[in-house]
Design a protein around this motif. Structure first.
Motif, mmCIF file in Angstrom:
data_model
loop_
_atom_site.group_PDB
_atom_site.id
_atom_site.type_symbol
_atom_site.label_atom_id
_atom_site.label_comp_id
_atom_site.label_asym_id
_atom_site.label_seq_id
_atom_site.Cartn_x
_atom_site.Cartn_y
_atom_site.Cartn_z
ATOM 1 N N LEU A 286 1.469 4.046 1.858
ATOM 2 C CA LEU A 286 0.305 4.646 2.514
ATOM 3 C C LEU A 286 0.119 4.075 3.919
ATOM 4 O O LEU A 286 -0.117 4.820 4.879
ATOM 5 N N THR A 287 0.231 2.756 4.034
ATOM 6 C CA THR A 287 0.063 2.115 5.339
ATOM 7 C C THR A 287 1.152 2.564 6.310
ATOM 8 O O THR A 287 0.880 2.850 7.485
ATOM 9 N N GLU B 180 1.320 -2.567 -5.067
ATOM 10 C CA GLU B 180 1.398 -3.014 -3.674
ATOM 11 C C GLU B 180 2.406 -2.191 -2.876
ATOM 12 O O GLU B 180 2.171 -1.873 -1.696
ATOM 13 N N MET B 181 3.541 -1.830 -3.506
ATOM 14 C CA MET B 181 4.544 -1.034 -2.807
ATOM 15 C C MET B 181 4.013 0.357 -2.476
ATOM 16 O O MET B 181 4.268 0.890 -1.394
ATOM 17 N N ASN B 182 3.274 0.951 -3.411
ATOM 18 C CA ASN B 182 2.677 2.254 -3.131
ATOM 19 C C ASN B 182 1.627 2.155 -2.029
ATOM 20 O O ASN B 182 1.506 3.051 -1.188
ATOM 21 N N SER C 54 2.211 8.754 -2.998
ATOM 22 C CA SER C 54 1.780 7.366 -3.137
ATOM 23 C C SER C 54 0.495 7.273 -3.942
ATOM 24 O O SER C 54 0.318 6.342 -4.730
ATOM 25 N N LYS C 55 -0.403 8.235 -3.711
ATOM 26 C CA LYS C 55 -1.667 8.233 -4.457
ATOM 27 C C LYS C 55 -1.419 8.353 -5.955
ATOM 28 O O LYS C 55 -2.060 7.659 -6.755
ATOM 29 N N THR C 56 -0.479 9.220 -6.358
ATOM 30 C CA THR C 56 -0.193 9.349 -7.796
ATOM 31 C C THR C 56 0.372 8.043 -8.350
ATOM 32 O O THR C 56 0.074 7.662 -9.481
ATOM 33 N N GLY C 57 1.185 7.345 -7.530
ATOM 34 C CA GLY C 57 1.704 6.050 -7.974
ATOM 35 C C GLY C 57 0.612 5.022 -8.151
ATOM 36 O O GLY C 57 0.618 4.246 -9.105
ATOM 37 N N LEU C 58 -0.359 5.025 -7.233
ATOM 38 C CA LEU C 58 -1.488 4.098 -7.345
ATOM 39 C C LEU C 58 -2.317 4.403 -8.590
ATOM 40 O O LEU C 58 -2.709 3.490 -9.328
ATOM 41 N N ASP C 59 -2.589 5.680 -8.821
ATOM 42 C CA ASP C 59 -3.375 6.065 -10.001
ATOM 43 C C ASP C 59 -2.659 5.668 -11.290
ATOM 44 O O ASP C 59 -3.285 5.170 -12.235
#
Length: 261
Positions: A247-248, A241-243, A8-13
């Protein structure tokens, strides 16, 4: 569950970079000669739990494998050199290239840069320069007593003098093209420089050998389509938002697991 956090972190980045590219396009929607960029994504390395085509038994093979991805990243930003809209200015020093090619500009260190922005003017010596004061190549000086300047579609520059109604040739503006314009490096000030990816510059005359023609009294607007960029921005926001939701969710699952032990 831990791998999901890093995925998820890579998707956010990646989406943060995508939004930065889109916001830069929108910021330059009114920049003359600007060419829009887009982010190029790729998926990261996979963990091979079961190799596709591996043996499941002595006489059978796995038709599909079990491959766990590690996320995504932005690997490049690609420039689009599609033609921008035409803006009529009736300014004799405003030029645009209709088609392929760039104007050559001499930098303060003597190197050559390239631009699609044809907002030229004169400096104190009469030399045709950019808004930053960088000379157009080949350099041309307009005499102080010139009453008019004409640039033909093939780049031939002539001036009108008070005592010479026939006019006088001043020089030839060349058009420079590259095999891969997307490989040029943008350096700001509407300028690009050559790289190994762009290929060597190829000089030519406007309208010949596939080169664009030069139009006087016109400028090329940015090729950014604002509505398209706004759609891209909304899409990137939703993916971000989906990524964040992943995480949540993973955090809640880990919390439930801890509380049940």
């Amino acid at each position: 569950m831990i791998p999901a956090l890093w995925i998820s972190k890579t998707g956010l980045d990646a989406q943060q970079t995508n939004i930065s590219v889109t916001s830069n396009n929108l910021a330059n929607a009114s920049t003359v000669g600007y060419k829009k960029s887009r982010a190029i994504f790729e998926d990261l390395l996979y963990q091979k739990v079961n190799q596709p085509g591996g043996r499941s038994t002595a006489d059978a093979y796995l038709p599909e494998g079990l491959m766990l991805g590690a996320g995504s990243r932005v690997v490049a930003t690609q420039k689009s050199f599609t033609q921008g809209d035409v803006e009529n200015t009736d300014n004799s020093f405003d030029l645009m290239i209709q088609g392929r090619g760039f104007f050559e500009i001499e930098m303060p260190d003597g190197t050559t840069a390239y631009t699609r922005n044809g907002q030229f003017t004169k400096n104190e010596e009469g030399t045709i320069v950019t808004a930053q004061g960088y000379p157009l190549l080949p350099q041309m000086q307009v005499p102080e007593n010139a009453v008019g300047i004409t640039v033909s579609q093939d780049g031939q520059v002539s001036i009108q003098l008070p005592d010479d109604p026939q006019g006088q040739d001043l020089g030839q503006i060349t058009v420079t093209d590259f095999i891969n314009p997307s490989g040029l490096e943008p350096i700001g000030d509407n300028l690009y420089i050559e790289t190994a990816a762009s290929g060597a510059p190829q000089q030519g005359i406007g309208g010949e050998d596939g080169m664009g023609t030069i139009r006087q009294g016109m400028l090329e607007s940015s090729n950014v389509q604002v509505t398209e960029e706004l759609v891209n921005l909304i899409t990137a926001q939703r993916v971000y938002e989906m990524n964040s939701k992943v995480l949540t969710t993973v955090d809640e699952m880990m919390g439930s697991l801890i509380s049940s032990t």
